[in-house]
Write a protein that holds these residues in place. Sequence first.
Motif, PDB file in Angstrom:
ATOM      1  N   ARG A 333     -16.395   1.292 -41.147  1.00 31.75           N
ATOM      2  CA  ARG A 333     -15.945   2.136 -40.043  1.00 31.75           C
ATOM      3  C   ARG A 333     -17.145   2.484 -39.199  1.00 31.75           C
ATOM      4  NH1 ARG A 333     -13.005   7.951 -40.821  1.00 31.75           N
ATOM      5  NH2 ARG A 333     -15.169   8.674 -40.964  1.00 31.75           N
ATOM      6  N   LEU A 334     -16.958   2.478 -37.884  1.00 36.24           N
ATOM      7  CA  LEU A 334     -18.047   2.718 -36.932  1.00 36.24           C
ATOM      8  C   LEU A 334     -17.654   3.833 -35.983  1.00 36.24           C
ATOM      9  CD1 LEU A 334     -18.589  -1.028 -35.965  1.00 36.24           C
ATOM     10  CD2 LEU A 334     -19.932   0.242 -37.610  1.00 36.24           C
ATOM     11  N   PRO A 335     -18.651   4.585 -35.484  1.00 37.46           N
ATOM     12  CA  PRO A 335     -18.334   5.553 -34.425  1.00 37.46           C
ATOM     13  C   PRO A 335     -17.873   4.816 -33.181  1.00 37.46           C
ATOM     14  CG  PRO A 335     -20.473   6.003 -35.414  1.00 37.46           C
ATOM     15  CD  PRO A 335     -20.064   4.670 -35.911  1.00 37.46           C
ATOM     16  N   GLN A 336     -16.870   5.345 -32.541  1.00 36.39           N
ATOM     17  CA  GLN A 336     -16.365   4.689 -31.342  1.00 36.39           C
ATOM     18  C   GLN A 336     -17.372   4.829 -30.208  1.00 36.39           C
ATOM     19  OE1 GLN A 336     -12.467   5.834 -30.165  1.00 36.39           O
ATOM     20  NE2 GLN A 336     -12.768   5.208 -28.046  1.00 36.39           N
ATOM     21  N   PRO A 337     -17.830   3.735 -29.603  1.00 28.97           N
ATOM     22  CA  PRO A 337     -18.819   3.837 -28.522  1.00 28.97           C
ATOM     23  C   PRO A 337     -18.184   4.441 -27.277  1.00 28.97           C
ATOM     24  CG  PRO A 337     -18.096   1.584 -28.749  1.00 28.97           C
ATOM     25  CD  PRO A 337     -17.471   2.337 -29.888  1.00 28.97           C
ATOM     26  N   ALA A 338     -18.984   5.237 -26.586  1.00 31.49           N
ATOM     27  CA  ALA A 338     -18.514   5.857 -25.339  1.00 31.49           C
ATOM     28  C   ALA A 338     -19.654   5.798 -24.348  1.00 31.49           C
ATOM     29  CB  ALA A 338     -18.064   7.301 -25.566  1.00 31.49           C
ATOM     30  N   ALA A 339     -19.766   4.720 -23.569  1.00 33.98           N
ATOM     31  CA  ALA A 339     -20.856   4.548 -22.598  1.00 33.98           C
ATOM     32  C   ALA A 339     -20.629   5.456 -21.405  1.00 33.98           C
ATOM     33  CB  ALA A 339     -20.929   3.086 -22.150  1.00 33.98           C
ATOM     34  N   ALA A 340     -21.752   5.937 -20.852  1.00 34.40           N
ATOM     35  CA  ALA A 340     -21.667   6.812 -19.679  1.00 34.40           C
ATOM     36  C   ALA A 340     -21.212   6.009 -18.474  1.00 34.40           C
ATOM     37  CB  ALA A 340     -23.024   7.457 -19.411  1.00 34.40           C
ATOM     38  N   LYS A 341     -20.513   6.649 -17.622  1.00 35.26           N
ATOM     39  CA  LYS A 341     -19.942   6.000 -16.449  1.00 35.26           C
ATOM     40  C   LYS A 341     -21.032   5.559 -15.497  1.00 35.26           C
ATOM     41  CE  LYS A 341     -16.459   6.613 -12.848  1.00 35.26           C
ATOM     42  NZ  LYS A 341     -15.486   7.521 -12.255  1.00 35.26           N
ATOM     43  N   ASP A 355     -26.485   5.326 -32.874  1.00 34.12           N
ATOM     44  CA  ASP A 355     -25.455   5.188 -33.896  1.00 34.12           C
ATOM     45  C   ASP A 355     -25.177   3.733 -34.251  1.00 34.12           C
ATOM     46  OD1 ASP A 355     -25.078   7.881 -34.121  1.00 34.12           O
ATOM     47  OD2 ASP A 355     -23.577   7.957 -32.527  1.00 34.12           O
ATOM     48  N   GLU A 356     -26.035   2.824 -33.746  1.00 32.31           N
ATOM     49  CA  GLU A 356     -25.760   1.417 -33.990  1.00 32.31           C
ATOM     50  C   GLU A 356     -25.741   1.100 -35.476  1.00 32.31           C
ATOM     51  OE1 GLU A 356     -28.324  -1.078 -31.855  1.00 32.31           O
ATOM     52  OE2 GLU A 356     -27.416  -0.702 -29.924  1.00 32.31           O
ATOM     53  N   GLY A 357     -26.557   1.735 -36.282  1.00 33.59           N
ATOM     54  CA  GLY A 357     -26.577   1.464 -37.713  1.00 33.59           C
ATOM     55  C   GLY A 357     -25.756   2.436 -38.527  1.00 33.59           C
ATOM     56  N   SER A 358     -25.028   3.338 -37.891  1.00 32.79           N
ATOM     57  CA  SER A 358     -24.310   4.381 -38.616  1.00 32.79           C
ATOM     58  C   SER A 358     -22.953   3.866 -39.056  1.00 32.79           C
ATOM     59  CB  SER A 358     -24.151   5.621 -37.725  1.00 32.79           C
ATOM     60  OG  SER A 358     -25.403   6.113 -37.348  1.00 32.79           O
ATOM     61  N   ILE A 359     -22.958   2.955 -40.003  1.00 34.61           N
ATOM     62  CA  ILE A 359     -21.693   2.490 -40.546  1.00 34.61           C
ATOM     63  C   ILE A 359     -21.313   3.388 -41.717  1.00 34.61           C
ATOM     64  CG2 ILE A 359     -22.116   0.112 -39.843  1.00 34.61           C
ATOM     65  CD1 ILE A 359     -22.826  -0.513 -42.722  1.00 34.61           C
ATOM     66  N   PHE A 404     -24.522  -8.116 -44.906  1.00 30.86           N
ATOM     67  CA  PHE A 404     -24.815  -8.139 -43.483  1.00 30.86           C
ATOM     68  C   PHE A 404     -24.295  -6.881 -42.799  1.00 30.86           C
ATOM     69  CE2 PHE A 404     -24.973 -12.557 -44.675  1.00 30.86           C
ATOM     70  CZ  PHE A 404     -25.975 -13.097 -43.869  1.00 30.86           C
ATOM     71  N   GLY A 405     -24.148  -5.794 -43.564  1.00 32.22           N
ATOM     72  CA  GLY A 405     -23.512  -4.607 -43.001  1.00 32.22           C
ATOM     73  C   GLY A 405     -24.223  -4.035 -41.799  1.00 32.22           C
ATOM     74  N   GLY A 409     -22.914  -4.169 -38.033  1.00 33.80           N
ATOM     75  CA  GLY A 409     -22.638  -2.962 -37.266  1.00 33.80           C
ATOM     76  C   GLY A 409     -23.213  -3.027 -35.863  1.00 33.80           C
ATOM     77  N   LYS A 410     -24.437  -3.525 -35.728  1.00 37.81           N
ATOM     78  CA  LYS A 410     -25.044  -3.651 -34.397  1.00 37.81           C
ATOM     79  C   LYS A 410     -24.289  -4.657 -33.542  1.00 37.81           C
ATOM     80  CE  LYS A 410     -29.635  -2.470 -36.141  1.00 37.81           C
ATOM     81  NZ  LYS A 410     -31.039  -2.925 -36.331  1.00 37.81           N
ATOM     82  N   ILE A 411     -23.898  -5.785 -34.150  1.00 38.08           N
ATOM     83  CA  ILE A 411     -23.146  -6.777 -33.385  1.00 38.08           C
ATOM     84  C   ILE A 411     -21.807  -6.207 -32.944  1.00 38.08           C
ATOM     85  CG2 ILE A 411     -22.019  -9.026 -33.549  1.00 38.08           C
ATOM     86  CD1 ILE A 411     -24.198  -9.872 -35.492  1.00 38.08           C
ATOM     87  N   ALA A 412     -21.173  -5.425 -33.816  1.00 39.53           N
ATOM     88  CA  ALA A 412     -19.890  -4.830 -33.456  1.00 39.53           C
ATOM     89  C   ALA A 412     -20.035  -3.859 -32.293  1.00 39.53           C
ATOM     90  CB  ALA A 412     -19.293  -4.119 -34.673  1.00 39.53           C
ATOM     91  N   PHE A 413     -21.140  -3.061 -32.291  1.00 39.15           N
ATOM     92  CA  PHE A 413     -21.368  -2.150 -31.162  1.00 39.15           C
ATOM     93  C   PHE A 413     -21.524  -2.923 -29.870  1.00 39.15           C
ATOM     94  CE2 PHE A 413     -22.278   1.279 -34.158  1.00 39.15           C
ATOM     95  CZ  PHE A 413     -21.710   2.355 -33.489  1.00 39.15           C
TER      96      PHE A 413
END
Length: 1185
Positions: A333-341, A355-359, A404-405, A409-413
């Motif tokens: 499970r990963l934190p949902q990314p929320a990029a600034a507008k 949070d890229e490694g915060s799996i 490869f966790g 995680g970084k690739i998923a972000f």
Amino acid sequence: MTEVDVPQTRPPEPLSIHIVKASNLKLTKIDNGQRPSSGTSKGTKGDNVQITVKVEFGEKVLGESPKVDCVPDTPAEIDYTATLNCSFEDPLVLDEISYKPVVLTVTEVLPKEKKQKEEKTAQLGQCTVDLLPLVKGATKHHYNLVINPLPGSPLETIPPEGPKPEMEVVISVQESLLEGTQIDQGNLMTLTIESLYSPPESWTMTGSQYAYAAALPIPMSADKETPVVFANGALKPSIDKEPPNRQKKWAVPGSAQGNSIYIPESFLPPDNIDDEDGEFKSKDDREHRHTAETEKLRVTWNTERRCYLDSLATKSFQDKIAKCRYWPVEVMRLPQPAAAKGKKPGLGGGKFKDDEGSISYHGVAFVNLAPLLYPGVKRIRGAYKVHAYTDHAMHEKTKRKTGFGEEAGKIAFNILNRNSASPFPKKAGKEGGEKKEKEVKKGHSEKAQRSMSIAQHQQANPTPGGPGGQAPTERDGSVKSDILSIHSIIQASQTIKSDTGSEMEGQPPVNVEGQQYVDAKAYVMLEISLTRPLIPKRPPEELARRVAEYIPPRPLFPKRTDGAQRAVEDFHNQVGSVANLILDEFRDQFGDLLKVDDEPQTVEAMESRRQKLIYELNSSGKYFAFKEQLKYAVVKIVREKYLKTSAFEDRQELQTFLSELYVYLIDQMHVALGKFLALEDQAPIPKPLTDSAQLKHFAREAEVNGNYELATKYYQERIARNRNDPSHWFDYGTFCLYINDITKAEECFKECIAIDQKHLQGLLLYGVVCTLSERNEAAETFFEAATCVDPKSILAWTMLGLFYDAVNNEIGAEMAYLEANKLNQAAAVAEAKALREDDVTKERLARGEHESEDKEVDHDQGGLAPPSVPDIKQPSPPSSDKPPTSARSGKGSVSDTRRMSASKRSVRIAKGSKIKTESSTSRPGSHYKMGSQRGTPQPAEETEEPPIREPTPVPRCSIYMQTIEWLIEVKAVPFTERALAHELLSPMGGPTSGYHINYARLKLQKKEYKEAENSLDEALQFDYQNPDAWALMGHVKYMTNDVEASRDCYERTISFTSDAAEMHSIYLRLASIYLQEEKFSNAKNTFLMACKRSPSCVSWLGVGIACYRLGELAESEDALSEANILNNTDPEVWGYLSLVCLKTGRQLEAEQAYKYALKLNLSDYDLLTEIQHVQQDVGFGNPEF
């Protein structure tokens, strides 16, 4: 480097995407927020609009078509070509082309308004082009793609029943992207992650939303693995049911949105659970799966990812599976990314960088890929249990040091932030909370990165200074606070990451979050398929051809020759035919005269008849007809035997040839006349008194008695009677295998297969012989051919597995045993179904009888009988749903019988509905229906009597026990030992009575009597009344000369109500013991029992001996005559016949019988001595007197 060593790199290949036309684009110009127009313009339907098509591949824009006018009801001819260069320097280019689509975006160009400087556009729809056909080797492919409307597009107003807007696209390359060797040796893997079911209970649909990812390593080259990440997992409630035909999504959709993220014409298969390869397949697991898929949350991907593997990567993948069959699939499970507008993610504008490694909730499913190494298998699919991830478990299962966790995680972000079509909608009112939470996590993450190494040393005891470690007194306060904050993070997230040092010290790592997967019995559905199997399976035609190469098929009858031999045979037949006609003519003329004249025939009379016959033949023209009849046969001899086909030039040569031919024809004429005239003089050949089955019985009897010479004679006699019967050769081969004559056994099995190329048991035993001779390649061919001859044979698949065990092919053995167990279970189900049908039939018959009795009772009572007796009685408790065993005792009332039958009917209905439910577990539509009904209240009668769960049919015995019985019968000792070892370790087997009995039979064949006796002692402890165990114990005692013990065992065996498997040898040996003990009456009766079951020369001989000793000479002679009829070459039979004749005073018969006994080498010294004494007493019987 020389010129030869320079690697040849193929130049880039242009890949053309040609957009031909778009059709059914019926647009309506509407004044809305997306289409700016003047205040006076109104919506006008049918006006011309202009469109363009933008072509994208991944993040690259390949081009945009010119503006094209789109007229209603007329296809818009776009005729635009975009080019994508495929470079072959990077081996991952083909992989990228295989899983990334080309996105075509249709954009409407809005007309300019007053004072408008630039044209405005509105996106109408999108479609995706799959380049996979080009990766498979095609050079051109044609598509008609549906244009999926984008949100707010006027295409959304098209009614469902109306024609869909389509776009015609042609993709092509000048030369194939793959060369011939790449197509033959490369492979295309398709990975599909469907859903994660039964996730941890702490996951909810409320509160902060997360992203969910799955990852697994794939060897993209010979020495490098790349993690393939599925990042777009979404948590869904149980109410949100999936459609019956679930369409797969693109792994990297690029700029695709809406329905364009789905792969055209690619759906998830609705497989049956029985056909799956994963775990969770038992009956209890099916109930859990049904609950998880209908009542619990789930994480859904439904995503397909293609991976192109070149020959080296394919070989690496195959070798890694062979080395360790389990492949890791990590879920997290990963934190949902929320990029600034307005800011690019990852460059300071987004809040996901820290949070890229915060799996969290790191789990792993270990997928058994061994089935991919089964011959011909290209696809596996199933439900796989999710375990808590630890480096220790990863190394133990997959021989990998780590997973490869973090990298996944970084690739998923990156994927989630690049994907504009994010599946996670932003929720109003929660951004502040999420922002604050991410800031807190960011601070924790910075501290964790500064001091994680210190925390790793404290893993054995999270609290500094506690037991297991000392508090760091030399650190300052800031470091201490950092350590405490790290431990607070670990405790808050309930995750303790594994450390290599702690693993080596023997302390198993702990993953508390991941343990929630195990507690919830979470499982992930996934599918892995290949375009070509890693291990190709030889087709049945090739196996049949290879079997024919080893053993050419032999015709049942010899071929008819058309050469000299055939010509001579035809001449013989014609001579015989003409001689028969001449004889008929002679009988017509002189037959009556010869019957009346009884005087001796004179030479003059015979000459006179000959001249009259010749005259009659010449005058009637029959002589010319006979000559013409022989003419063609003579011509064939001249052509075929003497090879004369042209005229002779030398007259002397012609005369010499005619003289030679005349002599040859006269000789052959005499040969033919000798055959023809001798036919009537030959006595008719009597039919044999014994048939093939009796000869086989005699051979087995001689084999048991240790008379291998006599057994060989019987087996060979069967073959001599019919050489074209494969069973005769097979039986003789098994006997040769028993006496360890491997060479002769191989010849017998070869003849068996030559006669019948599909003889299942012959193929198996020839494979056994090849294995004993260490010709494993040939053995594998014959074992596989047996499975192709009868694919539903449990014996064939088990024998193939035993062979793979012998050559240490674990994966092949697993495949064969799995197939055999499936067939065994299917046979058990079919048998249980047949029994149920029989029970239903009997129940209907019984119910009909009870109804007839009920009518008789009502008729006797007249109109005073109660209308419905069952309505008066109270309903039976749930425990009485099962039909009682005493239901047919006759004392039960009519009402009980009716209630019982009604209960059975309800149970059968419940069973049928349950079976239907289980068979439809893969269809979400049926899940929705069942889930909606689960919450509704049920009727009272259904809650009182819940449906009885149907027990799973259990096979009567394991596949190994079935094979052991056959192997013992055919004397294949090495394979029997291997099968017994498997039976001992089998869940259905173990050290049972049947195991010990078969083990004792094997030891008896090997003449290891002590081990056989020990095994039989164990068998009798399981079942003291087993007749087979006592019979074998009697054989063991008999072979070890313990006569008294063997007699007791045999007597106990024949006293049981059920017979042993082989009673004939028991009768013979017990009767022979009685003869030794001079209990002649018991011996006679026991021998007669053997004669009644299966008469043989030995059994009748025993009856004759016993009767002779009892003084019953007439019965003895009858019994000995029967024995002599069955086998007239037994010297002992002739010896006792001589004794009987001596006792009855028949000198000639006594001498004849005595001579035959001596001629057949009577070796019984006691019998010879007795005969000589009787001869001396009576004064005759020996011609030497």
